[in-house]
Design an enzyme around this catalytic site. Structure first.
Site, PDB file in Angstrom:
ATOM      1  N   GLU A 189       0.801  -1.216   0.000  1.00 19.62           N
ATOM      2  CA  GLU A 189       0.000   0.000   0.000  1.00 19.62           C
ATOM      3  C   GLU A 189       0.827   1.255   0.000  1.00 19.62           C
ATOM      4  O   GLU A 189       0.583   2.183   0.760  1.00 19.62           O
ATOM      5  CB  GLU A 189      -0.881   0.001   1.223  1.00 19.62           C
ATOM      6  CG  GLU A 189      -1.701  -1.218   1.202  1.00 19.62           C
ATOM      7  CD  GLU A 189      -2.771  -1.151   2.241  1.00 19.62           C
ATOM      8  OE1 GLU A 189      -2.782  -0.223   3.018  1.00 19.62           O
ATOM      9  OE2 GLU A 189      -3.593  -2.035   2.224  1.00 19.62           O
ATOM     10  N   GLU A 294     -18.045   2.355   6.780  1.00 19.49           N
ATOM     11  CA  GLU A 294     -17.482   2.973   7.967  1.00 19.49           C
ATOM     12  C   GLU A 294     -16.805   1.950   8.855  1.00 19.49           C
ATOM     13  O   GLU A 294     -15.808   2.246   9.486  1.00 19.49           O
ATOM     14  CB  GLU A 294     -18.610   3.618   8.782  1.00 19.49           C
ATOM     15  CG  GLU A 294     -19.328   4.708   8.040  1.00 19.49           C
ATOM     16  CD  GLU A 294     -18.814   6.060   8.424  1.00 19.49           C
ATOM     17  OE1 GLU A 294     -18.742   6.315   9.621  1.00 19.49           O
ATOM     18  OE2 GLU A 294     -18.479   6.835   7.520  1.00 19.49           O
TER      19      GLU A 294
HETATM   20  C1  LIG Z   1     -22.884   3.324  11.401  1.00 23.44           C
HETATM   21  C2  LIG Z   1     -22.313   2.545  12.537  1.00 23.44           C
HETATM   22  O1  LIG Z   1     -22.941   1.694  13.127  1.00 23.44           O
HETATM   23  N1  LIG Z   1     -21.078   2.822  12.835  1.00 23.44           N
HETATM   24  C3  LIG Z   1     -20.396   2.175  13.921  1.00 23.44           C
HETATM   25  C4  LIG Z   1     -19.082   1.631  13.427  1.00 23.44           C
HETATM   26  O2  LIG Z   1     -18.286   1.155  14.496  1.00 23.44           O
HETATM   27  C5  LIG Z   1     -17.998   2.121  15.463  1.00 23.44           C
HETATM   28  C6  LIG Z   1     -17.089   1.486  16.452  1.00 23.44           C
HETATM   29  O3  LIG Z   1     -15.937   1.012  15.854  1.00 23.44           O
HETATM   30  C7  LIG Z   1     -19.284   2.609  16.102  1.00 23.44           C
HETATM   31  O4  LIG Z   1     -18.979   3.612  17.049  1.00 23.44           O
HETATM   32  C8  LIG Z   1     -20.196   3.186  15.045  1.00 23.44           C
HETATM   33  O5  LIG Z   1     -21.418   3.525  15.610  1.00 23.44           O
END
Ligand SMILES: CC(=O)N[C@H]1CO[C@H](CO)[C@@H](O)[C@@H]1O
Ligand SMILES: *[C@@H]1O[C@H](CO)[C@@H](O)[C@H](O)[C@H]1NC(C)=O
Ligand SMILES: *[C@@H]1O[C@H](CO)[C@@H](O)[C@H](O)[C@H]1NC(C)=O
Ligand SMILES: *[C@@H]1O[C@H](CO)[C@@H](O)[C@H](O)[C@H]1NC(C)=O
Ligand SMILES: *[C@@H]1O[C@H](CO)[C@@H](O)[C@H](O)[C@H]1NC(C)=O
Length: 682
Positions: A189, A294
């Site tokens: 990477e 995410e």
């Molecule tokens: C959208 C969602 O649920 N995001 C989560 C992803 O993971 C983190 C922890 O690593 C959570 O804080 C978030 O709410």
């Protein structure tokens, strides 16, 4: 927060192929690895490749055969591993390839069971591994800058890479020699940091590619995440969006060239613990695509983070989608994560690594994930002829409904993937005159274009759950003994300076701990008169953790986290007239593993002030400081049978719960003397 997580995410993706000249030139030779527009061709055979990452130092040689056997049973035919430089050459010129570090034995274990290997030599690997795999001594090489066009760095990188390649050749492990290794990787990477090095980054990539190809392994080299590749290297361009829900995940394509195969790594995550019993339709289901992106990175755990989830259905969907779109190689990162033994984890990464993978930390099958993927792999294998020799066509069957069909003209070879891309609503679709029920966001696989053998949403394998039972022996009466670490004062230390020094520079990765000590003289008149007012100590640290002691008494601790390693510590303290001794125990929680200028990272205490004295604020940062690397029990190895005799142990109740106490217990008398071992923890 996101940014630094992304760093980790991207690490496992797509790689580009650096085709070695040998592989191109001798397409007719049966031994070795070539490719064409459809797939890799291994020893003359086209293959669908199901690969899983298993890292040899994260499990033990005793468990390797079972892990590989379960991977094979789960439908994998490739095992991917990094090479971990800092376990192999912890001290410059002193090598270690035994036990968990026995790379050759690991590869042979995989080979014995008939699987292929992809070897990611790096030697920079990131991998949530201490210092990204670099040995600490490399940082001390004069004038070195890691991972750029820097002569000292290139010299050591080439030397190590050559050594590993030669070791593989000597053991005849490359596919070109009849062995199992079908791909190897150089760098990792690099894209992420190339800009920082400007022209030197470009010339370094060029050099790394040429250096690797020059080693003539007879199998292709890959460079993960590299989009401005050197000459023998294929450049990768656009980002098809067929892996929905993974915006973060870029599937890169070659410029000009028709890219022969897709090489994607899928990070695994799933349901954990008690939710598994019922269903994987977790709380985060409605916004899955976003959430997926995410949380793609939050797969390995760092201290302070909650567990993250990824269902077997999601995983199966993206892999099925991938194969339905010309993919012929997928890699699960991790298939088995294992354990970060000793001090091998990078900053703030927990000991347990990818416990949510199809094989959990201990190598047990995580169900239904393991079984669902096994079923997916066998369904895809039934499509092998169509996928490897057929031509794809796309047919729309309705809104969000799509059929991808692979057919070999003039034969009956045909396979179909029926996709319902709607995340909420199931549908019924007609394909070649037959009605099929398609659950929401699912792919159905029809290896003969007629018979449904697998749907990504329909799980047929058993669920399971893992439990823990304390062993009987631990209930028995045991006598705990304690040993108190001595809090050093400045006269006990040997490295002096007129400011607190950088921590890693002194611990040199031999320990996590560094004591900072100083003292200050106060007169009665310096101290506040009122009893309800105390002076306050303020410590600024670059990370990662600090425990503070004033006049031998513990006053408190501070710590950073994976994202923000530095922190400030503030605490009201008692000081006395006369000499006051300040002892701060700074520590790292693993060395960093990612980003640019890894060799210049800093940790430890860098400023200390005392407020609230009658004389005003006292800046101790310019005091004389004494430093001492390591804690005594660690240097004396009192956690070993032999070393434990070097210090006194007591069973006085008084020292229980005091900070910096070592605890020791021996196995009961019924166990033969020879097998009795003390175990200690700090
Ligand atoms: C959208 C969602 O649920 N995001 C989560 C992803 O993971 C983190 C922890 O690593 C959570 O804080 C978030 O709410
Ligand atoms: C390191 O860099 C300095 C300054 O550029 C140079 O004088 C010195 O010779 C270099 N040392 C080595 C070993 O290259
Ligand atoms: C798959 O390959 C065919 C050629 O064999 C090509 O026409 C098609 O565009 C490819 N599909 C994707 C998604 O790249
Ligand atoms: C599938 O749905 C997602 C949104 O849920 C969308 O981003 C994607 O483009 C869709 N793919 C196809 C092939 O329709
Ligand atoms: C680390 O130590 C070396 C000398 O051993 C010194 O030159 C360097 O400045 C130190 N780095 C930091 C960040 O203190």
């Amino acid at each position: 927060m996101l940014r630094s997580r992304c760093g980790a995410v991207l690490l496992k993706f797509l790689c580009l192929v650096v085709l070695s000249a040998t592989a191109l030139a001798h397409k007719k030779v049966t031994k070795g690895v070539t490719y064409d527009g459809r797939s890799l061709i291994i020893n003359g055979r086209r293959e669908l490749l199901f690969s899983g990452s298993v890292h040899y130092p994260r499990s033990t040689p005793e468990t390797w055969p079972q892990i590989i056997a379960k991977a094979k049973h789960g439908g994998l035919n490739v095992i991917q591993t990094y090479v971990f430089w800092n376990v192999h050459e912890p001290v410059q010129g002193q090598f270690n390839f035994v036990g968990r570090n026995d790379l050759v034995k690991f590869i042979k274990t995989v080979w014995q069971q008939g699987l292929y290997v992809t070897l990611r030599i790096g030697p920079f690997i990131e991998a949530e591994w201490n210092f990204g795999g670099f040995p600490y001594w490399l940082k001390e090489v004069e004038n070195i800058t890691f991972r750029t066009d820097n002569p000292p760095f290139k010299y050591h990188m080439e030397k190590f890479t050559k050594m590993i390649v030669n070791m593989m050749k000597r053991e005849k492990l490359y596919a070109s020699q009849g062995g199992p290794i079908i791909l190897s990787q150089i760098e990792n990477e690099y894209n992420m940091i190339e800009l920082a090095f400007k022209e030197k980054g470009k010339s370094y990539v060029q050099w790394a590619g040429n250096m690797a190809v020059g080693l003539k392994t007879g199998v292709p080299w890959v460079m993960c995440k590299q989009n401005d590749a050197p000459d023998p290297v294929v450049s990768l361009l656009s980002s098809p969006s067929f892996l929905q829900g993974t915006n973060n995940q870029r599937v890169l394509w070659p410029k000009n060239v028709f890219f022969p195969f897709f090489f994607v790594s899928v990070k695994i995550n799933s349901c954990n613990g008690r939710n598994c019993g019922d269903t994987f339709v977790g709380p985060n289901r409605p916004n899955k695509p976003v959430l997926w992106t995410e949380n793609w990175t939050a797969q390995y755990r760092v201290f302070g983070d909650p567990p993250s989830q990824r269902s077997a259905e999601d995983l199966a969907f993206s892999v099925a989608r991938f194969f339905s779109k010309n993919g012929t190689l997928v890699n699960y990162y991790m298939y088995h994560g294992g354990t970060n033994f000793g001090r091998t984890a990078s900053s703030f990464v927990t000991t347990r690594y990818y416990d949510e993978a199809p094989l959990d930390e201990y190598g047990f099958q995580k169900e239904p994930k393991w079984g669902h993927l096994r079923d997916l792999h066998s369904a895809l294998r039934l499509c092998r002829k169509a996928l490897l020799w057929g031509l794809p066509t796309v047919h729309t069957m309705g809104k969000d409904l799509e059929a991808l069909v692979y057919e070999k003209p003039g034969t009956s070879v045909c396979a179909a993937f029926l996709t319902n891309n709607d995340t909420r609503v199931a549908a019924t679709a007609t394909f070649r005159g037959v009605e099929f029920y398609l659950p929401s966001r699912s792919i159905s696989i029809l290896p003969d274009c007629k018979t449904l053998v697998f749907n990504t949403q329909r799980i047929t394998s058993q669920h399971n759950a893992r439990g823990y039972h304390p062993v009987k022996e631990s209930h028995r009466d045991r006598e705990w003994k304690m040993h108190q670490e001595k809090i050093p004062r400045i006269s006990d230390t040997y490295i002096r300076s007129m400011a607190p020094l950088e921590l890693m520079n002194l611990t040199k990765d031999r320990t996590d701990y560094l004591w900072y000590t100083t003292s200050l003289e106060l007169e009665r008149g310096d101290l506040p008169m009122r009893h309800d007012i105390s002076p306050v100590i303020e410590v600024a640290s670059l990370g990662h953790v600090m425990h503070a002691f004033i006049n031998n008494i513990y006053v408190g601790s501070g710590h950073g986290d994976k994202i923000e390693k530095s922190f400030a510590f503030k605490k009201a303290i008692n000081l006395k007239a006369g000499t006051n001794r300040i002892s701060l125990l700074g520590m790292t929680v693993g060395l960093p593993d990612s980003g640019v200028y890894l060799e210049h990272r800093m940790a430890g205490v860098h400023s200390v002030i005392i407020k609230g004295l009658n004389t005003g604020t006292l800046d101790l940062s310019t005091n004389e400081w004494g430093h001492k690397a390591g804690v005594a029990g660690e240097s004396l190895r009192i956690y070993k049978q032999h070393g434990s005799h070097r210090v006194g142990w007591s069973n006085s109740k008084g020292s229980e719960g005091k900070p910096l106490t070592w605890y020791k217990v021996s196995r009961p008398e019924s166990i033969p003397e020879a097998n009795r071992k003390p175990s200690c923890s700090l």
